[in-house]
Design an enzyme around this catalytic site. Structure first.
Site, short mmCIF file in Angstrom:
data_model
loop_
_atom_site.label_atom_id
_atom_site.label_comp_id
_atom_site.label_asym_id
_atom_site.label_seq_id
_atom_site.Cartn_x
_atom_site.Cartn_y
_atom_site.Cartn_z
CG ASP A 71 -2.06 -0.99 1.07
OD1 ASP A 71 -2.04 -1.77 0.10
OD2 ASP A 71 -2.96 -0.97 1.92
CG LEU A 83 -16.75 5.59 8.57
CD1 LEU A 83 -17.37 4.36 7.94
CD2 LEU A 83 -17.38 6.85 8.01
CG ASP A 102 -5.95 -4.84 -3.82
OD1 ASP A 102 -5.96 -6.06 -4.07
OD2 ASP A 102 -5.75 -4.39 -2.68
#
Length: 226
Positions: free
Chosen positions: A16, A99, A165
């Site tokens: 990543d 979140l 991905d």
């Protein structure tokens, strides 16, 4: 990775990239697709800002390599074989706003998931009528909301950021007809010199096919009139 490093190999190659998360968030805002969490780039001092507040499990993964502070973290793919190291104590990364607890996520397998094997193709890669099979699922039926169209939107977004991905996707579990969220964009912007058009498979196997059918039907009706 440095911001300018090119990733060779298949579209899902490499680890990543922090800059990918930052750029993907800004692009989502520009496109009006407010489905990606707020993300900013930051330089963080690991020894002053992270280690004092880290859990014991995370702290156990820190170590010194010369003058540099390194760690490998606690996650599904984290291992001592894949550490990251700061320049001394400072590391550049992406800070992602998560979140609130009231928003519960539910994960689904993406129908256009890759096999992640160079010698094995997924069904959608060999069947141009694959979308017809997807629409047989109750989850993607037209009377169940816009889930399939959301996946097409996410495919267009992924093509622009070069993200191959998106093997799973998330929605809000406690909201009816929740939008498909654009989370986990880290394997994006790997190589600007190559476009992976197959990321657009949900678009050209679903929407374009529908448009052609409508156009053909219109032409036939016009021919009957004249």
């Amino acid at each position: 990775y440095s911001r300018a490093e090119l990733i060779d190999g298949p579209v899902y190659a490499g680890k990543d990239r922090h800059n990918a998360e930052v750029a993907a968030f800004h692009l989502a805002v520009l496109l009006g697709l407010r489905r990606s969490p707020l993300t900013v780039g930051r330089k963080i001092n690991l020894r002053r800002e992270v280690m004092p507040v880290a859990t014991d499990n995370l702290l156990d993964t820190f170590y010194q390599e010369g003058n540099n502070t390194c760690f490998y973290g606690v996650c599904y793919y984290c291992s001592p074989q894949d550490p990251v190291c700061a320049k001394r104590d400072v590391m550049e990364g992406a800070l992602i706003m998560w979140l609130p607890h009231g928003y519960i996520l539910k994960k689904y397998r993406n129908p256009w998931q890759r096999t992640y094997k160079t010698d094995v193709l997924a069904r959608w890669e060999v069947d141009q009528q694959y979308c017809d099979k997807v629409k047989l699922s109750r989850l993607y039926a037209s009377d169940q909301g816009s889930r399939l169209l959301d996946i097409v939107d996410s495919a267009i977004f992924d093509f622009l950021i070069d993200n191959g991905d998106r093997h799973h996707y998330e929605v809000f579990e406690n909201f009816n007809n929740s939008m498909v969220l654009l989370l986990d964009n880290g394997k994006s912007f790997g190589n600007p010199n190559h476009d992976h058009v197959d990321i657009l498979a949900p678009l050209y196997q679903c929407c374009i096919r529908i448009v052609l059918q409508v156009a053909r039907q219109h032409m036939e009706e016009t021919a009957v009139i004249y």
